[in-house]
Design a protein around this motif. Sequence first.
Motif, PDB file in Angstrom:
ATOM      1  N   SER A 106      68.724  27.694 -56.665  1.00 45.78           N
ATOM      2  CA  SER A 106      67.772  28.685 -57.162  1.00 45.78           C
ATOM      3  C   SER A 106      66.390  28.477 -56.555  1.00 45.78           C
ATOM      4  O   SER A 106      65.973  27.337 -56.318  1.00 45.78           O
ATOM      5  CB  SER A 106      67.635  28.603 -58.686  1.00 45.78           C
ATOM      6  OG  SER A 106      68.790  29.073 -59.336  1.00 45.78           O
ATOM      7  N   PHE A 107      65.694  29.580 -56.324  1.00 41.50           N
ATOM      8  CA  PHE A 107      64.288  29.530 -55.930  1.00 41.50           C
ATOM      9  C   PHE A 107      63.477  29.729 -57.201  1.00 41.50           C
ATOM     10  O   PHE A 107      63.623  30.747 -57.893  1.00 41.50           O
ATOM     11  CB  PHE A 107      63.970  30.627 -54.912  1.00 41.50           C
ATOM     12  CG  PHE A 107      62.565  30.546 -54.374  1.00 41.50           C
ATOM     13  CD1 PHE A 107      62.274  29.710 -53.306  1.00 41.50           C
ATOM     14  CD2 PHE A 107      61.541  31.291 -54.941  1.00 41.50           C
ATOM     15  CE1 PHE A 107      60.984  29.613 -52.811  1.00 41.50           C
ATOM     16  CE2 PHE A 107      60.243  31.200 -54.451  1.00 41.50           C
ATOM     17  CZ  PHE A 107      59.965  30.364 -53.383  1.00 41.50           C
ATOM     18  N   THR A 132      60.526  36.233 -52.976  1.00 37.88           N
ATOM     19  CA  THR A 132      61.956  35.962 -53.131  1.00 37.88           C
ATOM     20  C   THR A 132      62.773  36.564 -51.990  1.00 37.88           C
ATOM     21  O   THR A 132      63.858  36.051 -51.681  1.00 37.88           O
ATOM     22  CB  THR A 132      62.493  36.469 -54.485  1.00 37.88           C
ATOM     23  OG1 THR A 132      62.190  37.867 -54.619  1.00 37.88           O
ATOM     24  CG2 THR A 132      61.882  35.686 -55.642  1.00 37.88           C
ATOM     25  N   ALA A 135      63.614  33.908 -49.577  1.00 41.72           N
ATOM     26  CA  ALA A 135      64.308  32.712 -50.065  1.00 41.72           C
ATOM     27  C   ALA A 135      65.710  32.619 -49.477  1.00 41.72           C
ATOM     28  O   ALA A 135      66.396  33.624 -49.303  1.00 41.72           O
ATOM     29  CB  ALA A 135      64.386  32.738 -51.591  1.00 41.72           C
ATOM     30  N   SER A 140      67.154  33.285 -58.376  1.00 39.31           N
ATOM     31  CA  SER A 140      65.801  32.843 -58.719  1.00 39.31           C
ATOM     32  C   SER A 140      65.742  32.519 -60.201  1.00 39.31           C
ATOM     33  O   SER A 140      66.458  33.109 -61.013  1.00 39.31           O
ATOM     34  CB  SER A 140      64.792  33.942 -58.373  1.00 39.31           C
ATOM     35  OG  SER A 140      63.490  33.581 -58.803  1.00 39.31           O
ATOM     36  N   LEU A 183      69.525  37.127 -56.291  1.00 34.70           N
ATOM     37  CA  LEU A 183      68.686  37.649 -55.205  1.00 34.70           C
ATOM     38  C   LEU A 183      69.538  38.447 -54.235  1.00 34.70           C
ATOM     39  O   LEU A 183      70.704  38.125 -54.021  1.00 34.70           O
ATOM     40  CB  LEU A 183      67.987  36.492 -54.474  1.00 34.70           C
ATOM     41  CG  LEU A 183      66.985  35.696 -55.318  1.00 34.70           C
ATOM     42  CD1 LEU A 183      66.371  34.570 -54.475  1.00 34.70           C
ATOM     43  CD2 LEU A 183      65.893  36.595 -55.881  1.00 34.70           C
TER      44      LEU A 183
END
Length: 200
Positions: A106-107, A132, A135, A140, A183
């Motif tokens: 995950s970001f 994002t 990413a 996220s 995402l």
Amino acid sequence: MLRFPGHGPLRPDDVVIGPLDLAAHVDEALEVQAKAFGLGPDEVAVRRQIVLRHMTLPGARAFGATVGGRLVGFVYGMPNDRAHWWSTVVEPHLRARGRDDWLDGSFVITELHVHPRYQKHGIGRSLITTITDGADEPRSILSAIDVESPARGLYRSLGYEDLARRVHFPSAPKPYAVMGAPLPLRRAPDGRDRPDRKDR
């Protein structure tokens, strides 16, 4: 010409969204955060050290929104790491709900703030989708104060869902919700991702 809310809508070319050297502009960014979040000088001083430390971590990056050369909003984040302090606080809450897998791949959106004078013009939406979009992670994660607020509404409109609620961070007076989204983030079909729109 610079237009302020109440004096005509911001046009897309009034707002410039781009990479931000947050370490070099930390005081400007924290001035925005202080206005948006109601922080006092002592809290700003603590957060300044946190931001500077975060920007040294692998994969950390930031974007800013400027109007007439003035920083009016910013976002920063990084690939999540279970060893980071934030993850150690939220992990038991996520694990209790069988959702701690969200801490991997995950970001994390660490901070997202827009000066109150420039809110409800799509700037926050543009900042979070921009960061994002770059990413490598497939999803996220973030935390937000656990009340029904414009920020929570924005996150939900982008596809974030509650993963855990009533999460208490040390020294934070209010509980937080942890939210996650796949995402790329959801886009509005009517073009509300543009920073000239008034619905944030």
